[in-house]
Design a protein around this motif. Structure first.
Motif, PDB file in Angstrom:
ATOM      1  N   ASP A 265       0.242  50.755  12.807  1.00 56.12           N
ATOM      2  CA  ASP A 265      -0.833  51.897  14.106  1.00 56.12           C
ATOM      3  C   ASP A 265      -0.265  51.325  15.514  1.00 56.12           C
ATOM      4  OD1 ASP A 265      -3.267  51.056  14.962  1.00 56.12           O
ATOM      5  OD2 ASP A 265      -3.468  50.814  12.432  1.00 56.12           O
ATOM      6  N   PRO A 266      -0.469  52.224  16.057  1.00 55.47           N
ATOM      7  CA  PRO A 266       0.280  51.399  17.657  1.00 55.47           C
ATOM      8  C   PRO A 266      -0.654  50.127  18.322  1.00 55.47           C
ATOM      9  CG  PRO A 266       0.540  53.652  17.772  1.00 55.47           C
ATOM     10  CD  PRO A 266      -0.133  53.139  16.291  1.00 55.47           C
ATOM     11  N   VAL A 267      -2.351  50.547  17.757  1.00 56.41           N
ATOM     12  CA  VAL A 267      -3.011  49.535  18.230  1.00 56.41           C
ATOM     13  C   VAL A 267      -2.430  48.122  17.272  1.00 56.41           C
ATOM     14  CG1 VAL A 267      -5.890  48.696  18.668  1.00 56.41           C
ATOM     15  CG2 VAL A 267      -5.069  51.173  18.982  1.00 56.41           C
ATOM     16  N   THR A 268      -2.858  48.383  16.442  1.00 62.32           N
ATOM     17  CA  THR A 268      -2.717  46.736  15.527  1.00 62.32           C
ATOM     18  C   THR A 268      -1.148  46.005  16.404  1.00 62.32           C
ATOM     19  OG1 THR A 268      -4.135  48.096  13.646  1.00 62.32           O
ATOM     20  CG2 THR A 268      -2.026  46.408  12.990  1.00 62.32           C
ATOM     21  N   ALA A 269      -0.349  46.808  15.852  1.00 61.62           N
ATOM     22  CA  ALA A 269       0.632  46.770  16.304  1.00 61.62           C
ATOM     23  C   ALA A 269       1.448  45.259  17.536  1.00 61.62           C
ATOM     24  CB  ALA A 269       1.939  47.065  16.581  1.00 61.62           C
ATOM     25  N   GLY A 270       0.074  46.023  18.635  1.00 55.04           N
ATOM     26  CA  GLY A 270      -0.173  45.433  20.051  1.00 55.04           C
ATOM     27  C   GLY A 270      -0.722  44.371  19.911  1.00 55.04           C
ATOM     28  N   GLN A 271      -1.788  44.387  18.637  1.00 54.52           N
ATOM     29  CA  GLN A 271      -2.738  43.243  18.154  1.00 54.52           C
ATOM     30  C   GLN A 271      -2.236  42.361  17.800  1.00 54.52           C
ATOM     31  OE1 GLN A 271      -5.587  45.089  16.579  1.00 54.52           O
ATOM     32  NE2 GLN A 271      -7.115  44.963  17.809  1.00 54.52           N
ATOM     33  N   ILE A 272      -0.756  42.250  17.628  1.00 53.03           N
ATOM     34  CA  ILE A 272      -0.016  41.108  16.716  1.00 53.03           C
ATOM     35  C   ILE A 272       1.249  40.135  17.387  1.00 53.03           C
ATOM     36  CG2 ILE A 272       1.678  41.126  14.722  1.00 53.03           C
ATOM     37  CD1 ILE A 272       0.839  43.289  12.939  1.00 53.03           C
ATOM     38  N   LEU A 273       1.336  41.892  17.828  1.00 50.40           N
ATOM     39  CA  LEU A 273       2.128  40.950  19.221  1.00 50.40           C
ATOM     40  C   LEU A 273       1.493  39.876  20.895  1.00 50.40           C
ATOM     41  CD1 LEU A 273       4.702  44.248  20.081  1.00 50.40           C
ATOM     42  CD2 LEU A 273       5.446  41.970  18.634  1.00 50.40           C
ATOM     43  N   ALA A 274       0.104  40.621  21.006  1.00 49.75           N
ATOM     44  CA  ALA A 274      -0.075  39.423  21.649  1.00 49.75           C
ATOM     45  C   ALA A 274      -1.362  38.329  21.193  1.00 49.75           C
ATOM     46  CB  ALA A 274      -2.196  40.493  21.942  1.00 49.75           C
ATOM     47  N   THR A 275      -1.137  38.558  19.702  1.00 52.70           N
ATOM     48  CA  THR A 275      -1.402  36.951  19.155  1.00 52.70           C
ATOM     49  C   THR A 275      -0.669  36.157  19.048  1.00 52.70           C
ATOM     50  OG1 THR A 275      -3.393  38.617  17.696  1.00 52.70           O
ATOM     51  CG2 THR A 275      -2.627  36.548  16.831  1.00 52.70           C
ATOM     52  N   ALA A 276       0.391  36.759  19.644  1.00 50.67           N
ATOM     53  CA  ALA A 276       1.729  36.374  18.743  1.00 50.67           C
ATOM     54  C   ALA A 276       2.341  35.350  20.289  1.00 50.67           C
ATOM     55  CB  ALA A 276       2.910  37.255  18.216  1.00 50.67           C
TER      56      ALA A 276
ATOM     57  N   THR B 238       8.080  24.829  15.589  1.00 50.08           N
ATOM     58  CA  THR B 238       6.962  25.626  15.323  1.00 50.08           C
ATOM     59  C   THR B 238       7.092  26.946  14.409  1.00 50.08           C
ATOM     60  OG1 THR B 238       6.363  25.048  17.323  1.00 50.08           O
ATOM     61  CG2 THR B 238       5.384  27.619  16.334  1.00 50.08           C
ATOM     62  N   HIS B 239       6.396  27.766  13.086  1.00 49.42           N
ATOM     63  CA  HIS B 239       7.127  28.378  12.491  1.00 49.42           C
ATOM     64  C   HIS B 239       5.289  29.322  12.108  1.00 49.42           C
ATOM     65  CE1 HIS B 239       8.938  30.714   8.883  1.00 49.42           C
ATOM     66  NE2 HIS B 239       8.131  31.276   9.665  1.00 49.42           N
ATOM     67  N   VAL B 240       4.738  30.062  13.057  1.00 45.94           N
ATOM     68  CA  VAL B 240       4.058  30.666  12.408  1.00 45.94           C
ATOM     69  C   VAL B 240       3.655  31.987  12.135  1.00 45.94           C
ATOM     70  CG1 VAL B 240       0.962  31.188  13.554  1.00 45.94           C
ATOM     71  CG2 VAL B 240       1.986  28.584  14.221  1.00 45.94           C
ATOM     72  N   LEU B 241       2.929  31.965  11.338  1.00 47.32           N
ATOM     73  CA  LEU B 241       2.609  34.048  11.007  1.00 47.32           C
ATOM     74  C   LEU B 241       2.062  34.649  11.389  1.00 47.32           C
ATOM     75  CD1 LEU B 241       3.814  33.879   7.050  1.00 47.32           C
ATOM     76  CD2 LEU B 241       5.296  33.885   8.786  1.00 47.32           C
ATOM     77  N   VAL B 242       2.418  35.998  11.774  1.00 43.89           N
ATOM     78  CA  VAL B 242       0.946  36.689  12.564  1.00 43.89           C
ATOM     79  C   VAL B 242       0.803  37.976  12.213  1.00 43.89           C
ATOM     80  CG1 VAL B 242       0.120  38.010  14.324  1.00 43.89           C
ATOM     81  CG2 VAL B 242       0.737  35.575  15.237  1.00 43.89           C
ATOM     82  N   ILE B 243      -0.375  37.900  10.522  1.00 48.64           N
ATOM     83  CA  ILE B 243      -0.282  39.252   9.552  1.00 48.64           C
ATOM     84  C   ILE B 243      -1.824  39.856  10.386  1.00 48.64           C
ATOM     85  CG2 ILE B 243      -0.071  37.988   8.379  1.00 48.64           C
ATOM     86  CD1 ILE B 243      -1.734  38.002   6.540  1.00 48.64           C
ATOM     87  N   PRO B 244      -2.145  41.115   9.988  1.00 49.69           N
ATOM     88  CA  PRO B 244      -2.557  41.875  10.064  1.00 49.69           C
ATOM     89  C   PRO B 244      -3.923  41.768   9.079  1.00 49.69           C
ATOM     90  CG  PRO B 244      -1.034  43.653   9.086  1.00 49.69           C
ATOM     91  CD  PRO B 244      -0.851  42.175   9.876  1.00 49.69           C
TER      92      PRO B 244
END
Length: 112
Positions: free
Chosen positions: A55-66, A38-44
């Motif tokens: 920014d912190p909000v986008t960083a949180g969205q990246i981590l939550a999506t990961a 499994t190798h998936v990229l999560v990008i804003p």
């Protein structure tokens, strides 16, 4: 959006990708050169050059999506690794922030 950025072109659907998840803010898709089963990229979707620019909000969205990707791919219980390569010495080759979600096998330490 940066016209010369590979991942901005993926976001704009000018380059095809095997999409796993998509929200208004982020896109997750399979890496074309997987380093694990499994190798998936999560990008804003917004262009940020490196993780320090996010920014912190986008960083949180990246981590939550990961984490959602890990659940979707069935590796949330067995374990997975999140990797942000940042700048040249960190191994970043595409200068659009991206989080690698790696799993499906035992991860060794230390990483390369």
């Amino acid at each position: 959006m940066s016209a010369d950025c590979l991942f901005c072109r993926v976001v704009a659907k000018r380059i095809p990708a095997r999409i796993v998840l998509e929200t208004d803010a982020v896109l997750a898709f399979h890496d074309i050169n997987p380093q694990a089963p499994t190798h998936v990229l999560v990008i804003p979707k917004e262009h940020f050059r490196a993780i320090g620019d996010v920014d912190p909000v986008t960083a949180g969205q990246i981590l939550a999506t990961a984490h959602e990707v890990a659940k979707y791919e069935g590796i949330d219980e067995s374990g997975y690794r999140l990797v942000f390569n940042t700048n040249e010495d960190g191994g970043q080759t595409v200068y659009h922030v991206h989080c690698h979600v790696l799993g499906g096998r035992h991860m060794t330490w230390p990483p390369g």
